[in-house]
Design an enzyme around this catalytic site. Structure first.
Site, PDB file in Angstrom:
ATOM      1  N   ASN A   1      40.088  47.217  34.598  1.00  0.00           N
ATOM      2  CA  ASN A   1      41.119  46.545  35.409  1.00  0.00           C
ATOM      3  C   ASN A   1      42.176  45.994  34.773  1.00  0.00           C
ATOM      4  OD1 ASN A   1      42.176  44.829  37.317  1.00  0.00           O
ATOM      5  ND2 ASN A   1      40.586  43.437  37.340  1.00  0.00           N
TER       6      ASN A   1
ATOM      7  N   LYS B   1      44.887  44.645  35.490  1.00  0.00           N
ATOM      8  CA  LYS B   1      45.772  43.515  36.121  1.00  0.00           C
ATOM      9  C   LYS B   1      47.065  43.882  36.255  1.00  0.00           C
ATOM     10  CE  LYS B   1      41.575  40.771  34.939  1.00  0.00           C
ATOM     11  NZ  LYS B   1      40.951  39.658  34.640  1.00  0.00           N
TER      12      LYS B   1
ATOM     13  N   HIS C   1      38.296  40.450  44.047  1.00  0.00           N
ATOM     14  CA  HIS C   1      38.166  39.885  42.561  1.00  0.00           C
ATOM     15  C   HIS C   1      38.515  38.373  42.705  1.00  0.00           C
ATOM     16  CE1 HIS C   1      39.646  39.198  38.343  1.00  0.00           C
ATOM     17  NE2 HIS C   1      38.891  40.409  38.281  1.00  0.00           N
TER      18      HIS C   1
ATOM     19  N   GLU D   1      40.264  36.644  40.933  1.00  0.00           N
ATOM     20  CA  GLU D   1      41.702  36.269  40.909  1.00  0.00           C
ATOM     21  C   GLU D   1      42.388  36.328  42.317  1.00  0.00           C
ATOM     22  OE1 GLU D   1      42.855  38.814  37.476  1.00  0.00           O
ATOM     23  OE2 GLU D   1      41.754  37.544  36.220  1.00  0.00           O
TER      24      GLU D   1
ATOM     25  N   GLU E   1      30.715  39.473  38.267  1.00  0.00           N
ATOM     26  CA  GLU E   1      31.840  38.597  37.465  1.00  0.00           C
ATOM     27  C   GLU E   1      31.726  37.393  37.284  1.00  0.00           C
ATOM     28  OE1 GLU E   1      34.938  41.840  36.298  1.00  0.00           O
ATOM     29  OE2 GLU E   1      35.717  40.647  38.207  1.00  0.00           O
TER      30      GLU E   1
ATOM     31  N   GLY F   1      38.158  36.540  31.363  1.00  0.00           N
ATOM     32  CA  GLY F   1      39.494  36.315  30.518  1.00  0.00           C
ATOM     33  C   GLY F   1      39.356  35.107  29.680  1.00  0.00           C
TER      34      GLY F   1
ATOM     35  N   SER G   1      35.000  39.294  30.075  1.00  0.00           N
ATOM     36  CA  SER G   1      35.313  39.621  28.560  1.00  0.00           C
ATOM     37  C   SER G   1      34.225  40.351  28.005  1.00  0.00           C
ATOM     38  CB  SER G   1      34.862  38.058  28.018  1.00  0.00           C
ATOM     39  OG  SER G   1      35.884  37.191  28.392  1.00  0.00           O
TER      40      SER G   1
HETATM   41  P1  PGA Z   1      38.188  40.309  31.477  1.00  0.00           P
HETATM   42  O1  PGA Z   1      38.422  40.620  32.920  1.00  0.00           O
HETATM   43  O2  PGA Z   1      37.188  41.402  30.662  1.00  0.00           O
HETATM   44  O3  PGA Z   1      39.554  40.188  30.630  1.00  0.00           O
HETATM   45  O4  PGA Z   1      37.275  38.917  31.402  1.00  0.00           O
HETATM   46  C1  PGA Z   1      37.510  41.100  33.706  1.00  0.00           C
HETATM   47  C2  PGA Z   1      37.676  41.097  35.218  1.00  0.00           C
HETATM   48  O5  PGA Z   1      38.525  40.205  35.524  1.00  0.00           O
HETATM   49  O6  PGA Z   1      37.525  42.073  35.869  1.00  0.00           O
END
Ligand code: PGA
Length: 250
Positions: free
Chosen positions: A9, A11, A95, A97, A167, A173, A212
């Protein structure tokens, strides 16, 4: 046996140059890992470029989000029909976010899930609890509520042709990866919740872990019985990391 899926992903990241470098950098590992499905979700504006760059490789791609509407007066949106036209296989939906910064409710997520499927894409439904919810023992209740919202609208059978990404919001993140035991516990719970409604869905659906994931944590996470791969953010932008994660899924 479920085939593992490693999905990046990206982003809101990338330039035309970095997209080309990244795809070239991960291509041979993706082509060699014939027992692993590999996909990337670029920002919508790079979808055509990714479609061209991946045409002769095993790398699939998807959108990070789509509109519930297929066309019309919806400024700034991306239609699932458009995404499909460029050859995408997947779209993320829900997601954290999107839920957090764009106020996407469970009802919106369910409507998007349906729109994604109706237009020939596979939804990757993202669910997960916040730190506060985990600390107050609400993890199972939260993921059940998020799943139920979709099942009530789409029907349980619709999940057979979907991917679920667990997640935990506190791991996204932050560099704080869930331990493989913490992740497996929730994945097993999700699968048994599905199984109570449909054994076929529970057996078939890939449940990815996200939050992460790095090359050095992937192998142990993916070795868990109910973890069928990963949804990878930050590490999906770094060639060696993403290649290491693909290797960890073999
Ligand atoms: P990250 O993001 O691996 O940077 O924690 C995962 C995601 O939001 O899909």
């Amino acid at each position: 046996m479920r085939t593992p899926l490693v999905m990046g992903n990206w982003k809101l990241n990338g330039t035309k140059e970095s997209v080309a470098t990244l795809i070239k950098g991960i291509e041979s590992a993706a082509n060699a890992a014939t027992n692993v499905e590999v996909a990337v979700c670029p920002p919508a504006i790079f979808i055509e470029q990714v479609a061209n760059l991946t045409a002769d490789s095993r790398i699939e791609f998807g959108a990070q989000d789509v509109s519930t509407n297929v066309a019309g007066a919806f400024t700034g949106e991306t239609s699932p029909v458009m995404v499909k036209e460029f050859g995408a296989k997947y779209s993320l939906v829900g997601h954290s976010e999107r839920r957090q910064y764009h106020n996407e409710t469970d009802a919106v997520v369910a409507a998007k899930f349906v729109a994604i499927q109706e237009n020939g894409l596979i939804p990757v439904l993202c669910i997960g609890e916040t730190l506060e919810e985990r600390e107050t023992d609400k993890t199972f209740a939260v993921v059940e509520t998020q799943l139920k919202a979709v099942v009530e609208v789409a029907g349980i059978a619709a999940l057979e042709n979907s991917v679920i990404a667990y997640e935990p919001v506190w791991a996204i993140g932050t560099g704080k990866v869930a331990t493989s035991e913490q992740a497996q516990e929730v994945h097993a719970h999700i699968r048994s919740w599905l199984k109570a409604q449909s054994e076929v869905v529970a057996e078939k659906v890939q449940i990815l872990y996200g939050g992460s994931v790095k090359a050095n944590s992937a192998k142990e996470l993916f070795a868990q019985a109910d973890i069928d791969g990963g949804l990878v953010g930050g590490a999906a932008l770094i060639i060696e990391e993403f290649v290491g994660i693909i290797e960890g899924a073999k």
